[in-house]
Write a protein that holds these residues in place. Sequence first.
Motif, PDB file in Angstrom:
ATOM      1  N   HIS A  70      63.777  66.807-136.062  1.00 23.20           N
ATOM      2  CA  HIS A  70      62.724  65.882-135.002  1.00 23.20           C
ATOM      3  C   HIS A  70      63.313  65.687-133.636  1.00 23.20           C
ATOM      4  O   HIS A  70      62.246  65.696-133.029  1.00 23.20           O
ATOM      5  CB  HIS A  70      62.782  64.484-135.801  1.00 23.20           C
ATOM      6  CG  HIS A  70      62.313  63.424-135.211  1.00 23.20           C
ATOM      7  ND1 HIS A  70      60.889  63.045-135.269  1.00 23.20           N
ATOM      8  CD2 HIS A  70      62.830  62.590-134.085  1.00 23.20           C
ATOM      9  CE1 HIS A  70      60.734  61.995-134.644  1.00 23.20           C
ATOM     10  NE2 HIS A  70      61.467  61.891-133.911  1.00 23.20           N
ATOM     11  N   LEU A  71      64.512  65.946-133.367  1.00 21.14           N
ATOM     12  CA  LEU A  71      64.756  65.643-131.679  1.00 21.14           C
ATOM     13  C   LEU A  71      64.570  66.767-131.207  1.00 21.14           C
ATOM     14  O   LEU A  71      64.256  66.830-129.890  1.00 21.14           O
ATOM     15  CB  LEU A  71      66.374  65.226-132.023  1.00 21.14           C
ATOM     16  CG  LEU A  71      66.872  64.037-132.504  1.00 21.14           C
ATOM     17  CD1 LEU A  71      68.336  64.013-132.698  1.00 21.14           C
ATOM     18  CD2 LEU A  71      66.048  62.847-131.790  1.00 21.14           C
ATOM     19  N   LEU A  91      74.468  58.818-130.345  1.00 20.85           N
ATOM     20  CA  LEU A  91      73.382  57.559-130.453  1.00 20.85           C
ATOM     21  C   LEU A  91      72.629  57.562-129.376  1.00 20.85           C
ATOM     22  O   LEU A  91      71.383  57.156-129.367  1.00 20.85           O
ATOM     23  CB  LEU A  91      74.314  56.428-130.503  1.00 20.85           C
ATOM     24  CG  LEU A  91      75.125  56.208-131.785  1.00 20.85           C
ATOM     25  CD1 LEU A  91      76.193  54.949-131.570  1.00 20.85           C
ATOM     26  CD2 LEU A  91      74.304  55.840-133.002  1.00 20.85           C
ATOM     27  N   PHE A  92      72.873  57.989-128.006  1.00 16.62           N
ATOM     28  CA  PHE A  92      72.097  58.051-127.126  1.00 16.62           C
ATOM     29  C   PHE A  92      70.977  58.911-127.187  1.00 16.62           C
ATOM     30  O   PHE A  92      69.805  58.659-126.979  1.00 16.62           O
ATOM     31  CB  PHE A  92      72.946  58.311-125.686  1.00 16.62           C
ATOM     32  CG  PHE A  92      72.125  58.607-124.588  1.00 16.62           C
ATOM     33  CD1 PHE A  92      71.834  60.184-124.194  1.00 16.62           C
ATOM     34  CD2 PHE A  92      71.285  57.707-123.743  1.00 16.62           C
ATOM     35  CE1 PHE A  92      71.250  60.429-122.947  1.00 16.62           C
ATOM     36  CE2 PHE A  92      70.532  58.238-122.851  1.00 16.62           C
ATOM     37  CZ  PHE A  92      70.572  59.364-122.451  1.00 16.62           C
ATOM     38  N   LEU A  93      71.230  60.346-127.484  1.00 20.57           N
ATOM     39  CA  LEU A  93      70.134  61.170-127.852  1.00 20.57           C
ATOM     40  C   LEU A  93      69.236  60.623-129.068  1.00 20.57           C
ATOM     41  O   LEU A  93      67.990  60.931-128.649  1.00 20.57           O
ATOM     42  CB  LEU A  93      70.654  62.507-128.147  1.00 20.57           C
ATOM     43  CG  LEU A  93      71.489  63.161-126.952  1.00 20.57           C
ATOM     44  CD1 LEU A  93      72.256  64.356-127.320  1.00 20.57           C
ATOM     45  CD2 LEU A  93      70.402  63.855-126.078  1.00 20.57           C
ATOM     46  N   ALA A  94      69.613  60.102-130.092  1.00 23.46           N
ATOM     47  CA  ALA A  94      68.909  59.726-131.065  1.00 23.46           C
ATOM     48  C   ALA A  94      67.756  58.707-130.708  1.00 23.46           C
ATOM     49  O   ALA A  94      66.812  58.576-130.927  1.00 23.46           O
ATOM     50  CB  ALA A  94      69.574  59.159-132.087  1.00 23.46           C
ATOM     51  N   GLU A  95      68.302  57.702-129.897  1.00 24.37           N
ATOM     52  CA  GLU A  95      67.757  56.400-129.307  1.00 24.37           C
ATOM     53  C   GLU A  95      66.502  56.959-128.224  1.00 24.37           C
ATOM     54  O   GLU A  95      65.599  56.837-128.372  1.00 24.37           O
ATOM     55  CB  GLU A  95      68.623  55.396-128.779  1.00 24.37           C
ATOM     56  CG  GLU A  95      67.886  54.084-128.131  1.00 24.37           C
ATOM     57  CD  GLU A  95      67.339  53.255-129.163  1.00 24.37           C
ATOM     58  OE1 GLU A  95      67.547  53.666-130.559  1.00 24.37           O
ATOM     59  OE2 GLU A  95      66.253  52.641-128.942  1.00 24.37           O
ATOM     60  N   ARG A  96      67.369  57.897-127.280  1.00 23.52           N
ATOM     61  CA  ARG A  96      66.412  58.438-126.142  1.00 23.52           C
ATOM     62  C   ARG A  96      65.228  59.169-126.822  1.00 23.52           C
ATOM     63  O   ARG A  96      63.916  59.240-126.043  1.00 23.52           O
ATOM     64  CB  ARG A  96      67.160  59.134-125.187  1.00 23.52           C
ATOM     65  CG  ARG A  96      66.415  59.664-124.022  1.00 23.52           C
ATOM     66  CD  ARG A  96      65.894  58.600-123.081  1.00 23.52           C
ATOM     67  NE  ARG A  96      65.018  58.868-122.008  1.00 23.52           N
ATOM     68  CZ  ARG A  96      63.963  59.380-122.215  1.00 23.52           C
ATOM     69  NH1 ARG A  96      63.247  59.498-123.197  1.00 23.52           N
ATOM     70  NH2 ARG A  96      63.465  59.544-121.080  1.00 23.52           N
ATOM     71  N   ALA A 123      59.376  59.160-141.618  1.00 24.65           N
ATOM     72  CA  ALA A 123      59.437  60.567-140.840  1.00 24.65           C
ATOM     73  C   ALA A 123      60.762  61.070-141.530  1.00 24.65           C
ATOM     74  O   ALA A 123      60.687  62.286-141.467  1.00 24.65           O
ATOM     75  CB  ALA A 123      59.857  60.088-139.602  1.00 24.65           C
ATOM     76  N   GLY A 124      62.065  60.611-142.034  1.00 24.76           N
ATOM     77  CA  GLY A 124      63.222  61.180-142.258  1.00 24.76           C
ATOM     78  C   GLY A 124      63.049  61.697-143.789  1.00 24.76           C
ATOM     79  O   GLY A 124      63.727  62.333-144.037  1.00 24.76           O
ATOM     80  N   GLU A 168      56.036  75.639-138.960  1.00 27.74           N
ATOM     81  CA  GLU A 168      55.147  74.937-138.548  1.00 27.74           C
ATOM     82  C   GLU A 168      55.887  74.512-137.046  1.00 27.74           C
ATOM     83  O   GLU A 168      55.393  74.601-135.997  1.00 27.74           O
ATOM     84  CB  GLU A 168      54.397  73.859-139.128  1.00 27.74           C
ATOM     85  CG  GLU A 168      53.461  73.083-138.193  1.00 27.74           C
ATOM     86  CD  GLU A 168      52.951  71.777-138.837  1.00 27.74           C
ATOM     87  OE1 GLU A 168      51.998  71.114-138.704  1.00 27.74           O
ATOM     88  OE2 GLU A 168      53.022  71.978-140.233  1.00 27.74           O
ATOM     89  N   ILE A 169      57.065  74.086-137.151  1.00 29.63           N
ATOM     90  CA  ILE A 169      58.054  73.393-136.226  1.00 29.63           C
ATOM     91  C   ILE A 169      58.331  74.525-135.095  1.00 29.63           C
ATOM     92  O   ILE A 169      58.204  74.266-133.956  1.00 29.63           O
ATOM     93  CB  ILE A 169      59.175  72.725-136.600  1.00 29.63           C
ATOM     94  CG1 ILE A 169      58.628  71.517-137.394  1.00 29.63           C
ATOM     95  CG2 ILE A 169      60.120  72.653-135.591  1.00 29.63           C
ATOM     96  CD1 ILE A 169      60.000  70.911-138.138  1.00 29.63           C
TER      97      ILE A 169
END
Length: 340
Positions: free
Chosen positions: A26-27, A62-67, A77-78, A86-87
């Motif tokens: 997802h990220l 946490l920063f990357l997940a939130e951003r 989604a999870g 496809e991704i």
Amino acid sequence: MALADRQVICKRLVELFKDEVDTAVHLLVTATRISDAEVTEIRAMCEALMTSSDDSLVIEKLFLAERLQAPGPGSSAGSTTINFAEIVARISANLSTLAAGEIGKQINESIKPLAMMTSWLAFRPKSSASNSSAIRPAALQYYTDSTAPTTIVCAVSGQRLPACDVHVGHIYQHWWPPPHHLSFKINDPWNTLLMHKDVKKRFARLEITVLPVHHKVILLRKDLEDKVAFEYTKDDGVAAAGDSDGGTCGSTSTKVAITWGELHNKPLSVHGVNQPSDAALGMHARAAYRYAMENGWCIKSQLPDLDCGDSEMLHWYLADIAGSDGGSAHDDSSSDSPRS
């Protein structure tokens, strides 16, 4: 520097979220969609947060997940099944557009490592093996010429065991991208092996593999070498492959222990004309090699060469799915040919 910054961020995401595949994918997809200015900002923040302390890793994660707005636990989604083909196609298309519009054709080569890295997220183990009941009858018929044998030879250990202790496991794992363009379907019996239930779990976790062509068992997780793989009871009439049949479950006789080290370099015990697919074995071995090196279980020089299913086959396959339109889920009509 935008594309280089984007690649650095994506590599960092894979490192930080290697045990959370759904979140990582997802990220990664989100990271290909944000603007160049956002990419530069995020990379600068990551570099500022990166230190040697454990706390900084948690903060950076946490920063990357939130951003990048990763889905939270329990969100839809999870829990959605990921279509990795496809991704990969979407990431390749986005980066191709960027290259054509801003920098030029020379950047196309730099897209390939990112697409390959994202594709490799699909070729990972799972914490538990799949239920083998759906594929069991066909696999038993293929390897034993019976759908209800009382004892079965474990292909990895060579021991004849009570049928209740032997499970059927996929070689090319069923949660990997559908094996379009390869010479087998996901549930073909030649994409399976009959293994003791505990061996099957380690095989699904990529801790052991089997070389294609040579059909030799390779233990990749060396810290298991002296540990017991499983126990069996000889007094039940359960013995090495080719010995007497007729064992039953539940005996209280003395158990014989088989260690994981005893399985290393052991020839695969599959006799007769019906053999597992070398293409499937090659894909499993290649994925297992990469995973073992990532986890520090072994180094490349310690691994035997692959004579089939090597990097050329894997690169061809991943390049094909990266260039596809995403495909569908399992397409069991992709091939009617047996092993290769």
